[in-house]
Write a protein that holds these residues in place. Structure first.
Motif, PDB file in Angstrom:
ATOM      1  N   ALA A  35       0.790  -1.153  -0.079  1.00  0.00           N
ATOM      2  CA  ALA A  35      -0.228   0.047  -0.010  1.00  0.00           C
ATOM      3  C   ALA A  35       1.016   1.282  -0.047  1.00  0.00           C
ATOM      4  O   ALA A  35       0.425   2.350  -0.009  1.00  0.00           O
ATOM      5  CB  ALA A  35      -1.158   0.107   1.163  1.00  0.00           C
ATOM      6  N   LYS A  42      -9.467   7.337   0.365  1.00  0.00           N
ATOM      7  CA  LYS A  42      -8.385   7.242  -0.806  1.00  0.00           C
ATOM      8  C   LYS A  42      -7.700   6.095   0.104  1.00  0.00           C
ATOM      9  O   LYS A  42      -7.115   5.045  -0.418  1.00  0.00           O
ATOM     10  CB  LYS A  42      -7.678   8.392  -0.593  1.00  0.00           C
ATOM     11  CG  LYS A  42      -8.348   9.726  -1.439  1.00  0.00           C
ATOM     12  CD  LYS A  42      -7.251  10.853  -1.435  1.00  0.00           C
ATOM     13  CE  LYS A  42      -7.930  11.684  -2.419  1.00  0.00           C
ATOM     14  NZ  LYS A  42      -7.034  12.851  -2.655  1.00  0.00           N
ATOM     15  N   HIS A  81      -9.063   2.520  -0.574  1.00  0.00           N
ATOM     16  CA  HIS A  81      -8.783   2.185  -1.878  1.00  0.00           C
ATOM     17  C   HIS A  81      -7.466   1.757  -1.918  1.00  0.00           C
ATOM     18  O   HIS A  81      -7.160   0.557  -2.328  1.00  0.00           O
ATOM     19  CB  HIS A  81      -9.049   3.265  -2.835  1.00  0.00           C
ATOM     20  CG  HIS A  81     -10.409   3.617  -3.174  1.00  0.00           C
ATOM     21  ND1 HIS A  81     -11.277   2.883  -4.051  1.00  0.00           N
ATOM     22  CD2 HIS A  81     -11.573   4.470  -2.730  1.00  0.00           C
ATOM     23  CE1 HIS A  81     -12.532   3.388  -4.047  1.00  0.00           C
ATOM     24  NE2 HIS A  81     -12.628   4.243  -3.233  1.00  0.00           N
ATOM     25  N   ARG A  82      -6.389   2.301  -1.409  1.00  0.00           N
ATOM     26  CA  ARG A  82      -5.015   1.715  -1.484  1.00  0.00           C
ATOM     27  C   ARG A  82      -4.903   0.424  -0.687  1.00  0.00           C
ATOM     28  O   ARG A  82      -4.323  -0.539  -1.337  1.00  0.00           O
ATOM     29  CB  ARG A  82      -4.029   2.652  -0.856  1.00  0.00           C
ATOM     30  CG  ARG A  82      -3.804   4.059  -1.494  1.00  0.00           C
ATOM     31  CD  ARG A  82      -3.130   5.189  -0.781  1.00  0.00           C
ATOM     32  NE  ARG A  82      -1.600   4.754  -0.481  1.00  0.00           N
ATOM     33  CZ  ARG A  82      -0.709   5.319   0.008  1.00  0.00           C
ATOM     34  NH1 ARG A  82      -1.276   6.596   0.284  1.00  0.00           N
ATOM     35  NH2 ARG A  82       0.451   4.878   0.045  1.00  0.00           N
ATOM     36  N   ASP A 136      -6.945  -2.235  -2.723  1.00  0.00           N
ATOM     37  CA  ASP A 136      -6.028  -2.628  -3.701  1.00  0.00           C
ATOM     38  C   ASP A 136      -4.920  -3.668  -3.432  1.00  0.00           C
ATOM     39  O   ASP A 136      -4.680  -4.559  -4.118  1.00  0.00           O
ATOM     40  CB  ASP A 136      -5.685  -1.204  -4.609  1.00  0.00           C
ATOM     41  CG  ASP A 136      -6.595  -0.541  -5.244  1.00  0.00           C
ATOM     42  OD1 ASP A 136      -8.002  -1.092  -5.398  1.00  0.00           O
ATOM     43  OD2 ASP A 136      -6.290   0.256  -5.616  1.00  0.00           O
ATOM     44  N   TYR A 166     -12.926  -1.925  -1.751  1.00  0.00           N
ATOM     45  CA  TYR A 166     -12.503  -0.999  -0.235  1.00  0.00           C
ATOM     46  C   TYR A 166     -14.018  -1.110   0.129  1.00  0.00           C
ATOM     47  O   TYR A 166     -14.021  -0.844   1.481  1.00  0.00           O
ATOM     48  CB  TYR A 166     -12.431   0.690  -1.015  1.00  0.00           C
ATOM     49  CG  TYR A 166     -13.707   1.154  -1.389  1.00  0.00           C
ATOM     50  CD1 TYR A 166     -14.345   1.925  -0.640  1.00  0.00           C
ATOM     51  CD2 TYR A 166     -13.914   1.038  -2.801  1.00  0.00           C
ATOM     52  CE1 TYR A 166     -15.437   2.711  -1.035  1.00  0.00           C
ATOM     53  CE2 TYR A 166     -15.165   1.513  -3.299  1.00  0.00           C
ATOM     54  CZ  TYR A 166     -15.892   2.745  -2.465  1.00  0.00           C
ATOM     55  OH  TYR A 166     -17.092   3.095  -2.946  1.00  0.00           O
TER      56      TYR A 166
END
Length: 84
Positions: free
Chosen positions: A46, A66, A69-70, A73, A79
């Motif tokens: 991340a 944000k 999401h990181r 991913d 998320y």
């Protein structure tokens, strides 16, 4: 077993109760461990520090959109799984 009926977990009252009580911090730790990922490995994927992952899992550092999401991913998931 032919006489058993499959039930969607999200239609189960117990599941909805647990879902409502689960914090993003708890979800992060649960997802990370479910995917067999260490805090260090997640941090590297991340682009953050292990200390940040630890603080988020303990609820000491909020997980914004944000960052969610990181993290998602990096774990290969949505998320939304952090926020149920």
């Amino acid at each position: 077993m032919d006489d058993e009926e499959l039930v969607d977990a999200e239609d189960n009252e117990w599941f909805r109760e647990v879902q409502a009580k689960t914090t993003p911090a708890e979800s992060l730790k649960m997802l990370r461990t479910t995917f067999g990922c260490t805090q260090q490995a997640l941090a590297e994927r991340a682009g953050i520090t292990k200390q940040q992952v630890s603080a988020m899992e303990r609820g000491k550092l909020p997980i914004g959109r944000k960052m969610a999401h990181r993290l998602a991913d990096a774990l290969g998931t949505s998320y939304r799984n952090l926020f149920w």
